[in-house]
Structures are given as structure tokens and as C-alpha cells.
Design an enzyme around this catalytic site. Structure first.
Site, short mmCIF file in Angstrom:
data_model
loop_
_atom_site.label_atom_id
_atom_site.label_comp_id
_atom_site.label_asym_id
_atom_site.label_seq_id
_atom_site.Cartn_x
_atom_site.Cartn_y
_atom_site.Cartn_z
N CYS A 162 38.61 -35.51 -53.15
CA CYS A 162 39.63 -36.28 -52.59
C CYS A 162 39.49 -37.46 -51.88
O CYS A 162 38.06 -37.97 -52.30
CB CYS A 162 40.88 -35.52 -51.74
SG CYS A 162 39.88 -34.65 -50.33
N ARG A 204 42.93 -32.20 -48.95
CA ARG A 204 43.28 -31.52 -50.23
C ARG A 204 42.12 -30.85 -50.91
O ARG A 204 42.08 -29.57 -51.36
CB ARG A 204 43.79 -32.91 -51.20
CG ARG A 204 45.34 -33.29 -50.74
CD ARG A 204 45.32 -34.52 -51.76
NE ARG A 204 44.39 -35.39 -50.90
CZ ARG A 204 44.54 -36.87 -51.60
NH1 ARG A 204 45.38 -37.09 -52.46
NH2 ARG A 204 44.02 -37.63 -51.09
N ASP A 216 48.79 -37.31 -50.91
CA ASP A 216 47.94 -37.20 -49.82
C ASP A 216 48.93 -36.88 -48.70
O ASP A 216 49.68 -37.56 -48.38
CB ASP A 216 47.32 -38.73 -49.68
CG ASP A 216 46.50 -38.67 -48.36
OD1 ASP A 216 46.51 -38.01 -47.52
OD2 ASP A 216 45.98 -39.84 -48.23
P1 4NP Z 1 42.37 -36.04 -47.86
O1 4NP Z 1 43.39 -36.67 -46.92
O2 4NP Z 1 41.77 -37.13 -49.08
O3 4NP Z 1 43.32 -34.86 -48.84
O4 4NP Z 1 41.27 -35.33 -47.35
C1 4NP Z 1 42.91 -37.60 -46.02
C2 4NP Z 1 42.04 -37.47 -44.98
C3 4NP Z 1 41.66 -38.51 -44.38
C4 4NP Z 1 42.28 -39.75 -44.44
C5 4NP Z 1 43.05 -40.15 -45.68
C6 4NP Z 1 43.57 -38.95 -46.49
N1 4NP Z 1 42.00 -40.82 -43.76
O5 4NP Z 1 42.45 -41.85 -44.05
O6 4NP Z 1 41.01 -40.84 -42.73
#
Ligand code: 4NP
Length: 165
Positions: free
Chosen positions: A14, A20, A131
Site C-alpha cells: 500500500c 491496508r 485508503d
Molecule cells: P496505508 O495508509 O497506505 O494503507 O498504510 C496510509 C498511511 C499513511 C499515509 C497515507 C495512507 N500518509 O499519508 O502518511
């Protein structure tokens, strides 16, 4: 699956590797363990950005996962091009992740390892795992609903592939 052959390595990817993909890793490990295939399928996760490297999964994701019986034990790491060699399947949560990974793939054999997670979902029509980072708790539940569907579908796909070998 043949217990004598080397394990199939699956990497979930992800953006941050704190919501995720760590949850996908835990759900898939649970599905694989329940099927008695833990020695034959290895699961891990990574993110396309390095911002959270070394961090535990997001507390909100851990809470939602724990209430469904999944333990999130991973630490965030960044996807690296070497993953194209060490992994058998690279499964991305959304189109942005998929494009970021494919942008680092230079061989057709590497590109062929990259699949969108939702391809394996059988009960949900979404094409991406959304997300949940900037949303409310329902987003984390939605992620888990999709992951439970797709991880079971992925296991069935792997078992069918092996049966056809
Ligand atoms: P992930 O979610 O991609 O599912 O781990 C996110 C985690 C951090 C961020 C964005 C989405 N961020 O902008 O830091």
C-alpha cells in the site's frame, strides 16, 4: 500444494505500510494458517513511501483488526526493486500503489508478478481497497471486509494453480 517445493512468497503493498497492507498480511496469514499451509505460503507487506519506515501499524487499524481476531505484528518498510526478485506475487491495494510499483519494474517477468488486490475479491465489486488514513472508523472496517474477501479468493486461486501444475 506440494510441501517439498519452496514456499510461495506474497508481498502486499500500500502507500504507507501502516494500514491496508499490514492488515492484508495478517488476514492472509490467518487464512493460510487455517488452511494448514503456513509452511508453504509466506506473507509480508511494504509501502511505496518511506515516511513511516519502522513504525507499527496505525493504532486504528490495529484496533479494528484485533476486534476481528487478527494481530498486526509488522513494522513498516519501503518497497524496494529487489522485491521483484525475492517475491512471487506483489499485490497492490489501489491504482496509485500499482503504478508506483510498476514504475520500478523493468522486466516483463517482474511486471507479471504485480496484481491488484481486488482482482481476488468475489463478494465485493470495488476495484481498489480505499485508503482509510484520513477517514473515520468505518473506513477501517471496510478495508477488513475487502481483505477477508480477497484473501480467501487469493488462497483459492493459489490452490487451484498448484492443483493444475
Ligand atoms: P496505508 O495508509 O497506505 O494503507 O498504510 C496510509 C498511511 C499513511 C499515509 C497515507 C495512507 N500518509 O499519508 O502518511
Amino acid at each position: 500444494m506440494d510441501p517439498a517445493s519452496s514456499p510461495t512468497r506474497i508481498l502486499f503493498v500500500c502507500l504507507g505500510n501502516i494500514c491496508r497492507s499490514p492488515a492484508a498480511e495478517a488476514v492472509m496469514r490467518s487464512v493460510v494458517t487455517k488452511a494448514g499451509l503456513a509452511s508453504q505460503i509466506e506473507v509480508s507487506s511494504a509501502g511505496t513511501i518511506g515516511y513511516h519506515v519502522g513504525a507499527r501499524p496505525d493504532q486504528r487499524m490495529r484496533a479494528a483488526a484485533t476486534s476481528r481476531g487478527y494481530q498486526l505484528e509488522s513494522r513498516a518498510r519501503k518497497f524496494v526493486p529487489e522485491d521483484f526478485e525475492s517475491q512471487d506475487l506483489i499485490i497492490t491495494m489501489d491504482e496509485e500503489n500499482r503504478n508506483a510499483v510498476l514504475g520500478q519494474a523493468h522486466a516483463a517477468s517482474h511486471k507479471a508478478k504485480v496484481w491488484p488486490f481486488c482482482k481476488f475479491c468475489r463478494h465485493h465489486q470495488e476495484t481498489e481497497v480505499p485508503d482509510p488514513y484520513y477517514g473515520g472508523p468505518e473506513g477501517f472496517e471496510r478495508v477488513l471486509d475487502l481483505l477477508e474477501d480477497g484473501c480467501q479468493g487469493l488462497l483459492d486461486h493459489l490452490e487451484l494453480e498448484k492443483a493444475e501444475e
